[in-house]
Scaffold this active site. Structure first.
Site, short mmCIF file in Angstrom:
data_model
loop_
_atom_site.label_atom_id
_atom_site.label_comp_id
_atom_site.label_asym_id
_atom_site.label_seq_id
_atom_site.Cartn_x
_atom_site.Cartn_y
_atom_site.Cartn_z
N ASP A 171 1.14 -0.87 0.15
CA ASP A 171 0.00 0.23 0.62
C ASP A 171 0.78 1.20 0.39
O ASP A 171 1.73 0.92 1.08
CB ASP A 171 -0.73 0.09 1.25
CG ASP A 171 -1.95 0.65 0.70
OD1 ASP A 171 -1.87 1.05 0.46
OD2 ASP A 171 -3.03 -0.17 1.24
N ASP A 217 -3.33 4.10 -2.59
CA ASP A 217 -4.26 4.98 -1.16
C ASP A 217 -4.92 6.01 -1.89
O ASP A 217 -3.94 6.98 -2.23
CB ASP A 217 -3.91 5.04 -0.11
CG ASP A 217 -4.81 5.83 0.98
OD1 ASP A 217 -5.24 4.44 1.52
OD2 ASP A 217 -5.05 6.25 1.71
N GLU A 277 -6.43 3.06 -5.45
CA GLU A 277 -7.15 3.91 -5.21
C GLU A 277 -8.13 5.30 -6.02
O GLU A 277 -7.25 6.61 -5.68
CB GLU A 277 -7.68 3.70 -4.28
CG GLU A 277 -8.74 3.54 -3.46
CD GLU A 277 -9.06 4.28 -1.89
OE1 GLU A 277 -10.05 3.50 -1.04
OE2 GLU A 277 -8.39 4.88 -1.29
N HIS A 307 -10.80 -4.17 3.85
CA HIS A 307 -10.79 -3.27 4.53
C HIS A 307 -11.73 -2.47 4.80
O HIS A 307 -11.87 -1.61 6.25
CB HIS A 307 -9.95 -2.75 5.30
CG HIS A 307 -8.70 -1.42 4.30
ND1 HIS A 307 -8.68 -1.82 2.94
CD2 HIS A 307 -7.97 -0.54 4.89
CE1 HIS A 307 -7.91 -0.67 2.98
NE2 HIS A 307 -8.44 0.01 3.28
N ASP A 308 -12.53 -1.07 3.69
CA ASP A 308 -13.35 -0.21 4.04
C ASP A 308 -14.55 -0.45 4.25
O ASP A 308 -15.43 0.70 4.26
CB ASP A 308 -13.06 0.68 2.68
CG ASP A 308 -11.74 1.54 2.42
OD1 ASP A 308 -11.46 1.70 3.90
OD2 ASP A 308 -10.93 2.10 2.17
C1 GLC Z 1 -8.17 4.84 1.75
C2 GLC Z 1 -7.87 3.92 2.41
C3 GLC Z 1 -8.53 4.01 3.70
C4 GLC Z 1 -8.07 5.06 4.39
C5 GLC Z 1 -9.10 6.57 3.93
C6 GLC Z 1 -7.25 7.29 4.04
O1 GLC Z 1 -9.32 5.57 1.47
O2 GLC Z 1 -8.51 2.31 2.07
O3 GLC Z 1 -8.20 2.75 4.61
O4 GLC Z 1 -8.81 5.27 5.78
O5 GLC Z 1 -7.46 5.76 2.15
O6 GLC Z 1 -5.84 7.18 3.70
#
Ligand code: GLC
Ligand code: CA
Length: 550
Positions: free
Chosen positions: A104, A200, A254, A326-327
């Site tokens: 990540d 991310d 992402e 995980h979100d």
């Molecule tokens: C992304 C991650 C998430 C995190 C956010 C801020 O969406 O997947 O878990 O809280 O970024 O880093």
């Protein structure tokens, strides 16, 4: 394939990934916290699923304001998880098993405990002064996690920007030194031998000059038009791609709130910088953009989102496929049925694993883990769950507000992995850092290993089928009956091979007619989540995969 032109390798297209959120995966040293010793011991299990790679959510030192996504050192391992040496052992063993590893890369923000921020807040004449975004006066942006997007810092006498939590100050990517740091982080892990990055909130890293005010009436996301796909985004992405291209490296970004059109800019043409993007449209079939505004699950919405991306990227770019990470809360509790737990868990697998793209499976998804329902908000640890509870729907009764948390909390994805029916679900020998879902006696790896029809074994069958079929890997995608409220039917076709995937999203028993094109043709039933099948009659959450030679 046209879409791979100019790219040496496209190994990721045949792969599927398993995502590990280490803190809750397996505790190898008996302190109640998952770690890289536990991961090391479970690599054979991961391999046995039929996946080809692992995405590690952040494993770096972090004060855990956002459980790893607030990083205080990009080039080390969180002491809770082990050491760099232990990471290297995991990497080596994974590679020897034929598993790739992607890390990540969280560079929109750091932790406020990162040395860069500690220096930056000291004053304007500091070498790290412009590593972050400082202003004398804040604009009107909200953060996505904790109130306003600006926090006053006494030491510096200015406000800093944080799109996420207060302890996650945004980096100033316009500063070339910051971009050099990113390159250096990438090289650090690539030189060690990792195979790529999951990047991310990467579409947020370039902010509009002058940071103009956002629309005043839209809470949480009001500033987004000024930081999503910002003015220099593709220039910065090209710089990072260049580093990757020196290695045989793969990048998935992402993209919260990304649209097909903006994603295509990252995935195709002269601005191509990513191999895949993580989109969110299909995660909103039961909620509005964030999971604290709920609506009943709509299969039509889900199918529309699936097909939109499948059609739009066809022949141009490559999709990433997922239903959990995980979100997001657990998918059976959202789009399936806890009552028809096994049936819906297996059906959901077939609903996405055979689409065109690279699947990502989140730890516990393959055994059908479901949402946890803790009694009090004090038992939850996720920053966004806490903010949602304390900020929205305040006039409702406590029970209703807790119900919203049960539906939406990210903590449901972060309960310890359920390995067996022993105390603490075999995750640890001592009380784990977070609550184990009480259903672990039934929902666990050991029980499912021994059951031919289990969700676990169904995932294995799906991944195996996908891996050995050109049609399922590369074939075209077509959806049938898009308006049907209960059934999702899609086809994958390559040369003379056709697969028809039929998924029932209801507890009703109903009749499903094969599309007219297929009438009179003899299909081979290659997969079904029930023992035997009953012709046109589909039982609750039944799914079938038929193979035709035409
Ligand atoms: C992304 C991650 C998430 C995190 C956010 C801020 O969406 O997947 O878990 O809280 O970024 O880093
Ligand atoms: Ca541990």
């Amino acid at each position: 394939m046209g879409e791979t032109e100019g790219y040496k390798k496209d190994w990721y297209k045949q792969m599927s990934f398993y995502q590990i959120w280490v803190r809750s995966f397996a505790d190898g040293n008996g302190d109640g916290i998952g770690d890289l010793y536990g991961v090391y011991d479970k690599l054979e299990y991961v391999k046995s699923l039929g996946v080809d790679g692992i995405w590690f959510s952040p494993v770096y030192p972090s004060p855990n304001a956002d459980y790893g996504y607030d990083i205080s050192d990009y080039k080390d391992i969180h002491p809770d998880f082990g050491t760099l040496d232990q990471f290297k052992k995991v990497l080596e063993k994974a590679h020897s098993l034929g598993l790739k590893i992607i890390m990540d890369l969280v560079v929109n923000h750091t932790s406020d405990e990162h040395p860069w921020f500690k220096e930056s807040r000291k004053g304007k004449d500091n070498p790290y002064s412009d590593y972050y975004i400082w202003r004398d006066e804040p604009n009107n942006w909200d953060s996505l996690f904790e109130g306003k997007a600006w926090e006053y810092d006494e030491q510096r006498g200015q406000y800093y920007l944080h799109i996420f939590a207060k302890k996650q100050p945004d980096l100033n990517m316009d500063n070339p030194k910051v971009r050099e740091e990113v390159e250096s982080i990438m090289r650090f892990w690539l030189d060690m031998g990792v195979d790529g990055f999951r990047e991310d909130v990467i579409n947020f890293i370039s902010k509009k000059e002058g940071l103009p005010n956002g629309l005043p009436f839209i809470p949480a996301v009001n500033g987004m038009p000024h930081y999503k796909d910002g003015p220099h985004i593709h220039e910065y992405m090209a710089q990072f791609r260049k580093v990757c291209n020196e290695y045989d490296c793969f990048q998935i970004g992402e993209g919260p709130m990304t649209t097909v059109n903006s994603a295509l800019k990252y995935l195709t043409g002269p601005t191509k910088s990513l191999d895949m993007m993580i989109s969110f449209d299909h995660m909103m079939a039961d909620c509005v953009y964030t999971e604290y505004v709920h609506r009943p699950f709509s299969l039509v919405k889900l199918k529309k989102a699936f097909s939109k991306w499948q059609y739009a990227l066809a022949g141009k770019a490559w999709n990433s496929l997922y239903l959990e990470n995980h979100d997001h809360p657990r998918i059976i509790s959202r789009y399936g049925s806890e009552k028809y737990w096994r049936e819906s868990g297996t059906m959901l697998a077939a609903s996405f694993l055979f689409q065109r793209g690279t699947p990502f499976i989140y730890q516990g998804q393959e055994i059908g883990m479901t949402n946890i329902r803790l009694r009090s908000i004090h038992q939850y640890v996720d920053v966004s769950s806490k903010t949602n509870y304390h900020t929205y729907h305040l006039k409702e009764k406590t029970s209703k507000r807790m119900h919203r948390i049960h539906l939406s909390s990210r903590d449901s994805a972060r309960t310890p992995m359920q390995w067996n029916d022993h105390k603490y679900a075999g995750f640890s020998t001592v009380r784990p850092w977070f609550y184990v879902n009480p259903n672990y006696k039934m929902v666990n790896v050991a029980a499912e290993e021994n059951d031919k029809l289990s969700i676990l074994n169904f995932y294995r069958k799906c991944l195996n089928l996908r891996k050995h079929s050109k049609a399922l890997l590369y074939g075209s995608y077509k959806e049938y009956y898009p308006k049907d409220k209960f059934i999702y039917v899609y086809e994958r076709a390559y040369k003379n091979i056709r697969y028809l995937i039929i998924c029932s999203f209801t507890s009703l028993t109903l009749t499903v007619r094969i599309p007219t094109e297929y009438e009179g043709k003899k299909g081979e039933l290659v997969l079904c989540n029930y023992r035997g099948h009953a012709g046109e009659l589909y039982r609750p959450y039944e799914c079938r995969v038929y193979r035709y030679k035409v």
